[in-house]
Motif scaffolding. Structure first.
Motif, PDB file in Angstrom:
ATOM      1  N   ASN A  57       1.211  -1.216   9.424  1.00 31.98           N
ATOM      2  CA  ASN A  57       0.060  -1.763   8.719  1.00 31.98           C
ATOM      3  C   ASN A  57      -0.352  -3.145   9.215  1.00 31.98           C
ATOM      4  OD1 ASN A  57      -1.804  -1.796   6.267  1.00 31.98           O
ATOM      5  ND2 ASN A  57      -0.554  -3.607   5.880  1.00 31.98           N
TER       6      ASN A  57
ATOM      7  N   ALA B  89     -11.804   2.708   2.340  1.00 27.33           N
ATOM      8  CA  ALA B  89     -10.355   2.514   2.295  1.00 27.33           C
ATOM      9  C   ALA B  89      -9.603   3.840   2.456  1.00 27.33           C
ATOM     10  CB  ALA B  89      -9.942   1.811   1.010  1.00 27.33           C
TER      11      ALA B  89
ATOM     12  N   ASN C  22      -1.465  -3.248  13.235  1.00 22.45           N
ATOM     13  CA  ASN C  22      -2.593  -2.389  13.594  1.00 22.45           C
ATOM     14  C   ASN C  22      -2.276  -1.496  14.800  1.00 22.45           C
ATOM     15  OD1 ASN C  22      -4.091  -3.648  11.540  1.00 22.45           O
ATOM     16  ND2 ASN C  22      -4.830  -5.231  12.953  1.00 22.45           N
TER      17      ASN C  22
ATOM     18  N   TRP D  17       0.843  -1.190   0.000  1.00 19.21           N
ATOM     19  CA  TRP D  17       0.000   0.000   0.000  1.00 19.21           C
ATOM     20  C   TRP D  17       0.879   1.242   0.000  1.00 19.21           C
ATOM     21  CZ3 TRP D  17      -5.162  -0.678  -0.529  1.00 19.21           C
ATOM     22  CH2 TRP D  17      -5.619  -1.982  -0.335  1.00 19.21           C
TER      23      TRP D  17
ATOM     24  N   ASN E 249      -7.009   4.392   8.657  1.00 22.26           N
ATOM     25  CA  ASN E 249      -7.078   2.934   8.692  1.00 22.26           C
ATOM     26  C   ASN E 249      -7.784   2.435   7.428  1.00 22.26           C
ATOM     27  OD1 ASN E 249      -6.040   2.811  11.492  1.00 22.26           O
ATOM     28  ND2 ASN E 249      -8.008   3.765  11.991  1.00 22.26           N
ATOM     29  N   THR E 250      -7.038   1.724   6.561  1.00 26.89           N
ATOM     30  CA  THR E 250      -7.485   1.473   5.197  1.00 26.89           C
ATOM     31  C   THR E 250      -8.434   0.298   5.057  1.00 26.89           C
ATOM     32  OG1 THR E 250      -5.397   2.389   4.398  1.00 26.89           O
ATOM     33  CG2 THR E 250      -6.647   1.075   2.846  1.00 26.89           C
ATOM     34  N   SER E 251      -8.366  -0.668   5.931  1.00 27.08           N
ATOM     35  CA  SER E 251      -9.159  -1.886   5.756  1.00 27.08           C
ATOM     36  C   SER E 251     -10.650  -1.583   5.722  1.00 27.08           C
ATOM     37  CB  SER E 251      -8.874  -2.867   6.900  1.00 27.08           C
ATOM     38  OG  SER E 251      -9.783  -3.934   6.872  1.00 27.08           O
ATOM     39  N   ASN E 252     -11.396  -2.381   4.929  1.00 30.08           N
ATOM     40  CA  ASN E 252     -12.848  -2.261   4.900  1.00 30.08           C
ATOM     41  C   ASN E 252     -13.467  -2.584   6.253  1.00 30.08           C
ATOM     42  OD1 ASN E 252     -13.081  -1.402   2.248  1.00 30.08           O
ATOM     43  ND2 ASN E 252     -13.163  -3.481   1.430  1.00 30.08           N
TER      44      ASN E 252
ATOM     45  N   VAL F 153      -7.783  -1.067  11.827  1.00 32.78           N
ATOM     46  CA  VAL F 153      -7.244  -2.164  11.029  1.00 32.78           C
ATOM     47  C   VAL F 153      -6.542  -1.597   9.800  1.00 32.78           C
ATOM     48  CG1 VAL F 153      -7.775  -4.292   9.786  1.00 32.78           C
ATOM     49  CG2 VAL F 153      -9.100  -3.663  11.831  1.00 32.78           C
ATOM     50  N   ALA F 154      -5.308  -2.049   9.580  1.00 30.92           N
ATOM     51  CA  ALA F 154      -4.483  -1.660   8.431  1.00 30.92           C
ATOM     52  C   ALA F 154      -4.213  -0.159   8.395  1.00 30.92           C
ATOM     53  CB  ALA F 154      -5.122  -2.125   7.131  1.00 30.92           C
TER      54      ALA F 154
END
Length: 580
Positions: free
Chosen positions: A266, A344, A269, A15, A314-317, A292-293
Motif C-alpha cells: 500500500n 476507492a 505503490n 485499510w 488501487n484505492t487512492s482517489n 496509488v495505494a
C-alpha cells in the motif's frame, strides 16, 4: 461505533484486504494478445464494500457475486445474467463489520456456501446456500480479535473444507476445521507478523498439504506457515516485501511448477513478486510499480497467452483504477496498464461473467458503495482446430488442402511450401503458377490465402506444405503435410500425353509388377487408331464419334459408333479406380 471510525484512532490508516486465490496452472505459452478491457459497469451494493467473491449460487451455470459490506453489516448477493450483467443486490445479515468473504461447500451438498470474516464481532459467519441463490441465516464461529481475511482449504485432508482467518488485532491466524454438516470446530491460533490483513492458501513445498501465506501490514513481510498432515501448522518463516503489504495472491508466475507470491504494498505503490523454490522457501522480492495505494491483487490470464497476469485494485482517489500487469514467461511482469473503476476500489476478483472464455474483473469500490464489472474484450489467440492432411495425386490430378482455426477475428491465412526441397526455407505460395528454386514451374495454385487451397501439379514434383493462421494475437503454424505426385502410376488418359520414358504398370491395377511398358508404347498403340498419332485427344470426352479401327486417317471417317467414352472404359482396364 461505525467501521469508519476505526481509522481515526489508528496510528495510520488500516485499510482492508482479502485474498482472492487463483492458482495459475503452468501452460505452454500461446501468442500474446493485445489486452482490451471494456469500460466498467457499476452495480449498487451495501455500505463500504470491502471484498467480493465469485461463485454460481443458483446453479444456472452463470457466475454470481457475493460482496462484504463493512458498514451495513451484511452480504450483498448479485445473481449473474448470461451477458455479463447482474441482477439487483439481495442482502443477508452477518456479523459486525464484515471485511472478507470466501466461497466453499461447507456441508457437502454441492451448493456453494459463504464464510465471512467480521472485524468488530471477532467471528466468522457461515451462510449455507440453498439451490436457488438464496442463503440461510448466518451462524457465527469465534475467531481471534479483529478478523480481516478468510480463506478456504482442506488443511487436515479429510475432504471437508476448513477456514484460515487472519486476525488483525492479535497478530494471529485462526484455523477452524470443518465438520461434515457445515459446522466448524473451535479455532486454533498461530502467530504471524504484525497486523495481518490477508491470508492465502497454496502447497508451497509440494508435499500435498496446503500451506499459508499471510501479508503483515506493519512488519512489512509475508509469513509462511507450512502445513502438517493433521490440520496443524509449523512456526512461521517471514520474507521481506514492500511497505505496508496489504494482500497476497498465489500463482505459478514462471511456469516451473512451483507456487509464487504476489503482494500488494500500500505505501510503496508496488507489487512484490516472490518466486517459490519448491521447498517452501522463496526468493528475494522483486517489485513492480502499480497505481496509488494498492490494496488487493488477483491472478488471471487476461490476454490468453497461457501466462498468469496480475490485477491490482488501487484505492487512492488519485487512482480509482485497477492495474493489470501482463506476465512474461520467466516470472517477470510488463508495465502496469490502468483501467478506471469506481471510487476507492479496494478489492478485485476474477471470473468469466459472460461465458466467453475470457476472465473478467469484479471490483468492490469502498467509496462509491458499488461493484464495478469490467468485461474482458481481449481477442482470443489463434488455435488450429483442424489440421490439413497429406495428399497424393496423379500428375493430372488436383490436390485439395484445408485447415480450420478459431480465435479472435479477423483471421488471415497464408499457405507455404519449401521450394528448395524438404527441410529448407519456407516460402509463401501465391495464386497461379509457382516455380521452384530452379525456376521450374511446379504448382498451379488457387486459394493460397484462404482456409482451403487447391494445387494442380505442373511437373512431377511434390513438396511439404503448411498454413500460417494469423490474427491480432500473432501467428500459429499448422502441421506440416506432404503433397506427393504418383510417378510412374497414371490415373487418367490425360496422363498418357507425356512420354517421360518411365515404365507404366501392367494391365490391371496400377503399381503392379514392372513389365517395361512405357508411355511411348501406349502412344504407338494409339497411333494405330489415329493416323496423325494424336493420342492427346483422348483426354477430352465430348461424345464425338471417333474413326473406326484401322480407319486410314483421312477424313471423312467412317463412323462405327465408337466414342471417346468407349475408349475411356477401355483405359479402365489399365488404370484401376480412376474415373474420367
Amino acid at each position: 461505533m461505525t467501521f469508519g471510525s476505526v481509522f481515526a484512532v489508528a496510528k495510520r490508516p488500516r485499510w482492508i484486504a482479502a485474498l482472492g486465490l487463483l492458482l495459475a496452472t503452468a501452460m505452454p505459452a500461446l501468442a500474446q494478445c493485445p489486452l482490451s478491457i471494456a469500460a466498467a459497469s457499476n452495480y449498487a451494493v451495501g455500505s463500504f464494500p470491502r471484498s467480493v467473491a465469485v461463485g454460481d449460487f443458483n446453479a444456472d451455470g452463470r457466475l454470481d457475486l457475493a460482496v462484504a459490506n463493512a458498514n451495513s453489516n451484511n452480504i450483498s448477493i448479485l445473481l449473474g445474467n448470461a451477458n455479463g450483467t447482474f441482477k439487483a443486490a439481495v442482502n443477508y445479515a452477518v456479523g459486525t463489520a464484515p471485511l472478507s468473504v470466501a466461497v466453499g461447500d461447507f456441508n457437502g451438498d454441492g451448493r456453494p456456501d459463504l464464510a465471512v470474516a467480521n472485524y468488530f464481532s471477532d467471528d466468522v459467519s457461515i451462510l449455507l446456500g440453498n439451490a436457488n441463490g438464496t442463503f440461510q441465516v448466518a451462524v457465527n464461529y469465534a475467531a481471534d480479535r479483529g478478523p480481516y481475511s478468510v480463506a478456504v482449504g482442506d488443511f487436515n485432508a479429510d475432504g471437508r473444507p476448513d477456514l484460515a482467518v487472519a486476525n488483525f488485532s492479535n497478530f494471529t491466524v485462526s484455523i477452524l476445521l470443518g465438520n461434515a454438516n457445515g459446522t466448524f470446530m473451535a479455532a486454533v491460533n498461530y502467530a504471524v507478523g504484525i497486523y495481518p490483513t490477508s491470508v492465502g492458501v497454496g502447497d508451497f513445498n509440494a508435499d500435498g498439504r496446503p500451506d499459508l501465506a499471510v501479508a503483515n501490514q506493519d512488519s512489512n513481510n509475508v509469513s509462511i506457515l507450512l502445513g502438517n498432515a493433521n490440520g496443524t501448522f509449523q512456526a512461521r518463516v517471514n520474507y521481506a516485501v514492500g511497505a505496508t503489504p496489504f494482500s497476497v495472491a498465489v500463482g505459478d508466475f514462471n511456469a516451473d511448477g512451483r507456487l509464487d507470491l504476489a503482494v500488494a504494498n500500500n505505501s510503496t505503490n508496488n507489487v512484490s513478486i516472490l518466486l517459490g523454490n519448491g521447498n517452501g522457501t522463496f526468493q528475494m522480492a522483486v517489485n513492480y510499480a502499480v497505481g496509488v495505494a494498492p490494496r488487493f491483487a488477483a491472478v488471471g490470464d487476461f490476454n490468453a497467452d497461457g501466462r498468469p497476469d496480475l490485477a491490482v485494485a488501487n484505492t487512492s482517489n488519485f487512482s480509482n483504477n485497477v492495474s493489470i500487469l501482463l506476465g512474461n514467461a520467466n516470472g517477470t511482469f510488463q508495465a502496469a496498464v490502468n483501467y478506471a473503476a469506481g471510487t476507492a476500489p479496494f478489492f478485485v476478483a476474477v471470473g468469466d461473467f459472460n461465458a466467453d472464455g475470457r476472465p473478467d474483473l469484479a471490483v468492490a469500490n469502498f467509496g462509491s458503495n458499488n461493484v464495478s464489472v469490467l468485461l474482458n474484450t481481449t481477442p482470443t489467440a489463434v488455435e488450429v482446430s483442424q489440421q490439413p492432411a497429406s495428399v497424393s495425386v496423379c500428375p493430372s490430378g488436383t490436390a485439395a488442402f484445408s485447415v480450420a482455426a478459431t480465435g479472435g477475428s479477423p483471421l488471415t491465412y497464408q499457405w507455404q511450401w519449401q521450394p528448395a526441397g524438404p527441410n529448407t526455407a519456407w516460402a509463401a505460395l501465391f495464386n497461379g503458377i509457382n516455380a521452384n528454386n530452379q525456376a521450374i514451374p511446379t504448382f498451379n495454385v488457387s486459394g493460397a490465402t484462404t482456409p482451403s487451397m487447391n494445387i494442380s501439379s505442373i511437373s512431377n514434383l511434390g513438396s511439404n506444405l503448411r498454413c500460417i493462421v494469423t490474427n491480432a494475437c500473432g501467428s500459429v503454424d499448422s502441421d506440416k503435410v506432404t503433397f506427393a505426385v504418383n510417378v510412374p502410376t497414371r490415373c487418367s488418359p490425360a496422363d498418357i500425353a507425356f512420354d517421360d520414358g518411365l515404365a507404366l504398370p501392367p494391365f490391371g491395377p496400377p503399381c503392379g509388377i514392372n513389365n517395361g511398358v512405357t508411355e511411348g508404347d501406349y502412344n504407338l498403340f494409339f497411333a494405330s487408331f489415329f493416323a496423325a498419332g494424336a493420342a492427346c485427344d483422348i483426354a477430352d470426352d465430348t461424345g464425338q464419334a471417333l474413326p473406326p479401327f484401322g480407319g486410314g486417317g483421312i477424313p471423312p471417317f467412317v463412323n462405327n459408333g465408337i466414342t471417346e467414352g468407349d475408349y475411356n472404359l477401355f483405359f479402365g482396364l489399365f488404370f484401376d479406380g480412376c474415373s474420367f
